[in-house]
Design a protein around this motif. Sequence first.
Motif, PDB file in Angstrom:
ATOM      1  N   ALA A 165       0.490  15.897  -2.166  1.00  0.00           N
ATOM      2  CA  ALA A 165       0.792  15.405  -0.813  1.00  0.00           C
ATOM      3  C   ALA A 165      -0.440  15.554   0.091  1.00  0.00           C
ATOM      4  O   ALA A 165      -0.742  14.652   0.887  1.00  0.00           O
ATOM      5  CB  ALA A 165       1.979  16.175  -0.223  1.00  0.00           C
ATOM      6  N   LEU A 166      -1.161  16.656  -0.054  1.00  0.00           N
ATOM      7  CA  LEU A 166      -2.351  16.863   0.774  1.00  0.00           C
ATOM      8  C   LEU A 166      -3.411  15.802   0.483  1.00  0.00           C
ATOM      9  O   LEU A 166      -4.056  15.284   1.412  1.00  0.00           O
ATOM     10  CB  LEU A 166      -2.928  18.270   0.548  1.00  0.00           C
ATOM     11  N   VAL A 167      -3.578  15.467  -0.803  1.00  0.00           N
ATOM     12  CA  VAL A 167      -4.560  14.431  -1.155  1.00  0.00           C
ATOM     13  C   VAL A 167      -4.137  13.090  -0.553  1.00  0.00           C
ATOM     14  O   VAL A 167      -4.954  12.358   0.024  1.00  0.00           O
ATOM     15  CB  VAL A 167      -4.737  14.325  -2.697  1.00  0.00           C
ATOM     16  N   HIS A 168      -2.829  12.784  -0.634  1.00  0.00           N
ATOM     17  CA  HIS A 168      -2.352  11.515  -0.066  1.00  0.00           C
ATOM     18  C   HIS A 168      -2.532  11.499   1.450  1.00  0.00           C
ATOM     19  O   HIS A 168      -2.958  10.494   2.026  1.00  0.00           O
ATOM     20  CB  HIS A 168      -0.869  11.297  -0.417  1.00  0.00           C
ATOM     21  N   LEU A 169      -2.226  12.620   2.094  1.00  0.00           N
ATOM     22  CA  LEU A 169      -2.375  12.684   3.556  1.00  0.00           C
ATOM     23  C   LEU A 169      -3.838  12.544   3.964  1.00  0.00           C
ATOM     24  O   LEU A 169      -4.167  11.834   4.930  1.00  0.00           O
ATOM     25  CB  LEU A 169      -1.803  14.003   4.092  1.00  0.00           C
ATOM     26  N   LEU A 170      -4.721  13.205   3.210  1.00  0.00           N
ATOM     27  CA  LEU A 170      -6.150  13.106   3.540  1.00  0.00           C
ATOM     28  C   LEU A 170      -6.647  11.671   3.347  1.00  0.00           C
ATOM     29  O   LEU A 170      -7.426  11.166   4.154  1.00  0.00           O
ATOM     30  CB  LEU A 170      -6.965  14.042   2.642  1.00  0.00           C
ATOM     31  N   ALA A 171      -6.173  11.025   2.269  1.00  0.00           N
ATOM     32  CA  ALA A 171      -6.580   9.639   2.019  1.00  0.00           C
ATOM     33  C   ALA A 171      -6.131   8.748   3.177  1.00  0.00           C
ATOM     34  O   ALA A 171      -6.900   7.891   3.649  1.00  0.00           O
ATOM     35  CB  ALA A 171      -5.985   9.139   0.705  1.00  0.00           C
ATOM     36  N   GLU A 172      -4.914   8.954   3.670  1.00  0.00           N
ATOM     37  CA  GLU A 172      -4.417   8.167   4.815  1.00  0.00           C
ATOM     38  C   GLU A 172      -5.250   8.455   6.058  1.00  0.00           C
ATOM     39  O   GLU A 172      -5.619   7.562   6.803  1.00  0.00           O
ATOM     40  CB  GLU A 172      -2.948   8.497   5.112  1.00  0.00           C
ATOM     41  N   ARG A 173      -5.563   9.753   6.280  1.00  0.00           N
ATOM     42  CA  ARG A 173      -6.363  10.118   7.456  1.00  0.00           C
ATOM     43  C   ARG A 173      -7.719   9.403   7.394  1.00  0.00           C
ATOM     44  O   ARG A 173      -8.190   8.862   8.395  1.00  0.00           O
ATOM     45  CB  ARG A 173      -6.549  11.637   7.497  1.00  0.00           C
ATOM     46  N   PHE A 174      -8.342   9.406   6.196  1.00  0.00           N
ATOM     47  CA  PHE A 174      -9.658   8.765   6.084  1.00  0.00           C
ATOM     48  C   PHE A 174      -9.572   7.242   6.231  1.00  0.00           C
ATOM     49  O   PHE A 174     -10.518   6.615   6.688  1.00  0.00           O
ATOM     50  CB  PHE A 174     -10.365   9.177   4.783  1.00  0.00           C
ATOM     51  N   LYS A 175      -8.411   6.655   5.869  1.00  0.00           N
ATOM     52  CA  LYS A 175      -8.254   5.204   6.105  1.00  0.00           C
ATOM     53  C   LYS A 175      -8.315   4.935   7.603  1.00  0.00           C
ATOM     54  O   LYS A 175      -8.962   3.997   8.056  1.00  0.00           O
ATOM     55  CB  LYS A 175      -6.897   4.726   5.570  1.00  0.00           C
ATOM     56  N   PHE A 176      -7.604   5.769   8.379  1.00  0.00           N
ATOM     57  CA  PHE A 176      -7.595   5.573   9.835  1.00  0.00           C
ATOM     58  C   PHE A 176      -8.956   5.878  10.452  1.00  0.00           C
ATOM     59  O   PHE A 176      -9.421   5.158  11.345  1.00  0.00           O
ATOM     60  CB  PHE A 176      -6.508   6.439  10.494  1.00  0.00           C
ATOM     61  N   THR A 177      -9.610   6.935   9.990  1.00  0.00           N
ATOM     62  CA  THR A 177     -10.912   7.254  10.589  1.00  0.00           C
ATOM     63  C   THR A 177     -11.952   6.196  10.206  1.00  0.00           C
ATOM     64  O   THR A 177     -12.902   5.969  10.948  1.00  0.00           O
ATOM     65  CB  THR A 177     -11.403   8.684  10.217  1.00  0.00           C
ATOM     66  N   GLN A 178     -11.747   5.529   9.057  1.00  0.00           N
ATOM     67  CA  GLN A 178     -12.655   4.431   8.710  1.00  0.00           C
ATOM     68  C   GLN A 178     -12.532   3.308   9.750  1.00  0.00           C
ATOM     69  O   GLN A 178     -13.533   2.734  10.190  1.00  0.00           O
ATOM     70  CB  GLN A 178     -12.342   3.895   7.313  1.00  0.00           C
ATOM     71  N   GLU A 179     -11.274   3.044  10.159  1.00  0.00           N
ATOM     72  CA  GLU A 179     -11.052   2.031  11.202  1.00  0.00           C
ATOM     73  C   GLU A 179     -11.737   2.442  12.495  1.00  0.00           C
ATOM     74  O   GLU A 179     -12.338   1.618  13.179  1.00  0.00           O
ATOM     75  CB  GLU A 179      -9.546   1.902  11.474  1.00  0.00           C
ATOM     76  N   VAL A 180     -11.601   3.744  12.827  1.00  0.00           N
ATOM     77  CA  VAL A 180     -12.255   4.260  14.044  1.00  0.00           C
ATOM     78  C   VAL A 180     -13.769   4.057  13.933  1.00  0.00           C
ATOM     79  O   VAL A 180     -14.429   3.630  14.888  1.00  0.00           O
ATOM     80  CB  VAL A 180     -11.921   5.761  14.263  1.00  0.00           C
ATOM     81  N   GLY A 181     -14.320   4.351  12.737  1.00  0.00           N
ATOM     82  CA  GLY A 181     -15.768   4.223  12.511  1.00  0.00           C
ATOM     83  C   GLY A 181     -16.231   2.784  12.701  1.00  0.00           C
ATOM     84  O   GLY A 181     -17.302   2.534  13.281  1.00  0.00           O
ATOM     85  N   GLU A 182     -15.424   1.835  12.217  1.00  0.00           N
ATOM     86  CA  GLU A 182     -15.799   0.419  12.351  1.00  0.00           C
ATOM     87  C   GLU A 182     -15.795   0.018  13.828  1.00  0.00           C
ATOM     88  O   GLU A 182     -16.692  -0.682  14.299  1.00  0.00           O
ATOM     89  CB  GLU A 182     -14.836  -0.452  11.539  1.00  0.00           C
ATOM     90  N   LEU A 183     -14.764   0.502  14.539  1.00  0.00           N
ATOM     91  CA  LEU A 183     -14.654   0.210  15.979  1.00  0.00           C
ATOM     92  C   LEU A 183     -15.851   0.792  16.736  1.00  0.00           C
ATOM     93  O   LEU A 183     -16.481   0.120  17.568  1.00  0.00           O
ATOM     94  CB  LEU A 183     -13.357   0.856  16.470  1.00  0.00           C
ATOM     95  N   LYS A 184     -16.170   2.049  16.420  1.00  0.00           N
ATOM     96  CA  LYS A 184     -17.285   2.719  17.097  1.00  0.00           C
ATOM     97  C   LYS A 184     -18.606   2.002  16.803  1.00  0.00           C
ATOM     98  O   LYS A 184     -19.435   1.838  17.692  1.00  0.00           O
ATOM     99  CB  LYS A 184     -17.367   4.190  16.672  1.00  0.00           C
TER     100      LYS A 184
END
Length: 111
Positions: A29-48
């Motif tokens: 579950a932690l690996v899945h949650l981290l993967a989801e978090r990094f998907k969202f932060t990737q979006e943030v990175g693209e926006l930034k």
Amino acid sequence: MCPTEPDSAEAAWQKLLRIRQSIDNIDAALVHLLAERFKFTQEVGELKAEFGLPASDPDREHRQIARLRELAVESNLDPEFAEKWFNFVVTEVIRHHIQAGAEGEEREAPL
Ligand SMILES: O=C(O)C(=O)C[C@]1(C(=O)O)C=C[C@@H](O)C=C1
């Protein structure tokens, strides 16, 4: 002996295996949650990168650390550990943001 305590090496082994199944589920579950978090932060990175925003936001980090430390105390987790975990993850996120920013600049100004 307490009634829930295993009364033989075999029972102790069975109990260890059962507990490890739950540990395995939690690690997954932690690996899945981290993967989801990094998907969202990737979006943030693209926006930034697109809008030239700074990779890091120290105010946001301080607010998150304060919040996570409180949650850790409520949950009986060491708040120092919660902060270390957050900083470890955010350092990696910022590295990705900087990379995304540099790649965006390269695309805008090819040699
Ligand atoms: O919220 C942001 O601006 C992010 O880039 C995400 C994030 C995070 O991973 O929580 C990462 C870097 C910033 O310094 C703050 C927060």
